[in-house]
Enzyme design. Structure first.
Site, PDB file in Angstrom:
ATOM      1  N   SER A   1       0.830  -1.195   0.000  1.00 44.68           N
ATOM      2  CA  SER A   1       0.000   0.000   0.000  1.00 44.68           C
ATOM      3  C   SER A   1       0.872   1.256   0.000  1.00 44.68           C
ATOM      4  O   SER A   1       2.002   1.242  -0.511  1.00 44.68           O
ATOM      5  CB  SER A   1      -0.909  -0.036   1.230  1.00 44.68           C
ATOM      6  OG  SER A   1      -0.118  -0.081   2.413  1.00 44.68           O
TER       7      SER A   1
ATOM      8  N   ASP B   1       1.862  12.184  10.271  1.00 44.32           N
ATOM      9  CA  ASP B   1       0.500  11.727   9.960  1.00 44.32           C
ATOM     10  C   ASP B   1       0.039  10.630  10.914  1.00 44.32           C
ATOM     11  O   ASP B   1      -1.122  10.211  10.879  1.00 44.32           O
ATOM     12  CB  ASP B   1       0.391  11.256   8.506  1.00 44.32           C
ATOM     13  CG  ASP B   1       1.224  10.009   8.195  1.00 44.32           C
ATOM     14  OD1 ASP B   1       1.871   9.452   9.108  1.00 44.32           O
ATOM     15  OD2 ASP B   1       1.228   9.588   7.022  1.00 44.32           O
TER      16      ASP B   1
ATOM     17  N   HIS C   1       2.754   6.498   8.813  1.00 39.75           N
ATOM     18  CA  HIS C   1       3.864   6.012   7.991  1.00 39.75           C
ATOM     19  C   HIS C   1       5.212   6.196   8.680  1.00 39.75           C
ATOM     20  O   HIS C   1       5.337   6.958   9.636  1.00 39.75           O
ATOM     21  CB  HIS C   1       3.845   6.713   6.630  1.00 39.75           C
ATOM     22  CG  HIS C   1       2.593   6.453   5.857  1.00 39.75           C
ATOM     23  ND1 HIS C   1       1.525   7.328   5.886  1.00 39.75           N
ATOM     24  CD2 HIS C   1       2.231   5.414   5.061  1.00 39.75           C
ATOM     25  CE1 HIS C   1       0.549   6.836   5.123  1.00 39.75           C
ATOM     26  NE2 HIS C   1       0.954   5.684   4.614  1.00 39.75           N
TER      27      HIS C   1
END
Length: 257
Positions: A14, A188, A191
């Site tokens: 992803s 965020d 990640h």
């Protein structure tokens, strides 16, 4: 394929994979260390879960391809682990289905050739505090906790043990650092930072180094392409020979093993 044939290492997953070539990410580190030894190919798809990956895996890894990868490093699980939305839309995949999807992905990749190897990366932890405070339109309606991340991570590792597949338990590796939530996870909350990527790469190298694969895909075991001496390199102090720079690594801040 350009030039002499090298081993091909595919990163499949992803956004965890798609972002891996940015900001000192783990994909960029692998590409640097394997320079002139193997080709690192990125197949990262932001927002994907294991269900979406399974829909098109025959197109990404066709069994009749002329050149098959020597190694595929797979990551799915983070998006799958997001809580189910009341609309029925979204990336959530129930745990039982996730396990079976990953099994099918693994078996497909292993069937590509007798020499195609596989490493699976499990779901890392998230910075829950950052996610709770997020004002992002995309993240505001997302519920993702370390409790569910651990469940999906543990399931991935258990499946790899069952199938005798090499695995990286990223959920626990990241948390070995006391300040992992701020140093290893991006702002965020999801990640990997450059520091988190370094931890992952260290583990990937250890897996490859210790794997009983023939031929070995450990970067130090692979030949350097066009590594022979040449009269066109810089002249040595003796004025009678040249200095072969093919395996120089002085530019790296980390001396990778």
């Amino acid at each position: 394929m350009t030039g002499p044939e090298r081993p091909v290492i595919v990163l499949f997953g992803s956004s965890f994979v798609q972002y891996s070539f940015s900001n000192g990410g783990w994909g960029a580190i692998l590409a640097d260390v394997y320079a002139r030894k193997a080709d690192i190919v990125m197949r990262g798809y932001q927002g994907w879960n294991s269900r979406r990956a399974l829909e098109v895996i025959d197109k990404i890894f066709p069994k009749d391809a002329k050149v098959q990868p020597s190694l595929v490093i797979v990551y799915f699980g983070g998006n799958d682990s997001i809580w189910k939305h009341s609309s029925g839309l979204g990336p959530h995949v129930p745990l039982d289905e996730y396990i079976e999807n990953m099994r099918k992905i693994a078996l497909h990749i292993e069937s590509l050739s007798n020499e195609t190897r596989l490493i699976m990366i499990s779901c890392p932890p998230v910075n829950e505090e950052v996610l709770r405070k997020s004002k992002s339109g995309a993240l505001a309606n997302m519920v993702r906790t370390n409790e569910t991340c651990k469940r999906y991570s543990d399931a991935c590792i258990k499946l790899c043990q069952e199938l005798k597949i090499e695995a990286v338990d990223l959920f626990h590796i990241i948390q070995k650092k006391d300040d992992w939530a701020t140093t290893c996870i991006m702002p965020d909350g999801i990640h990997l930072t450059e520091e988190g990527s370094k931890l992952l790469v260290t583990e990937i190298f250890q897996v490859i180094k210790n794997a009983k694969w023939e031929p070995s895909l450990y970067w130090k075991s692979l030949p350097t392409e066009f590594g022979e001496d040449s009269d066109y390199y810089l002249v040595a102090p003796d004025g009678k020979s040249t200095i072969n720079p093919s395996d120089w690594t002085y530019h790296r801040n980390i001396r990778w093993d």
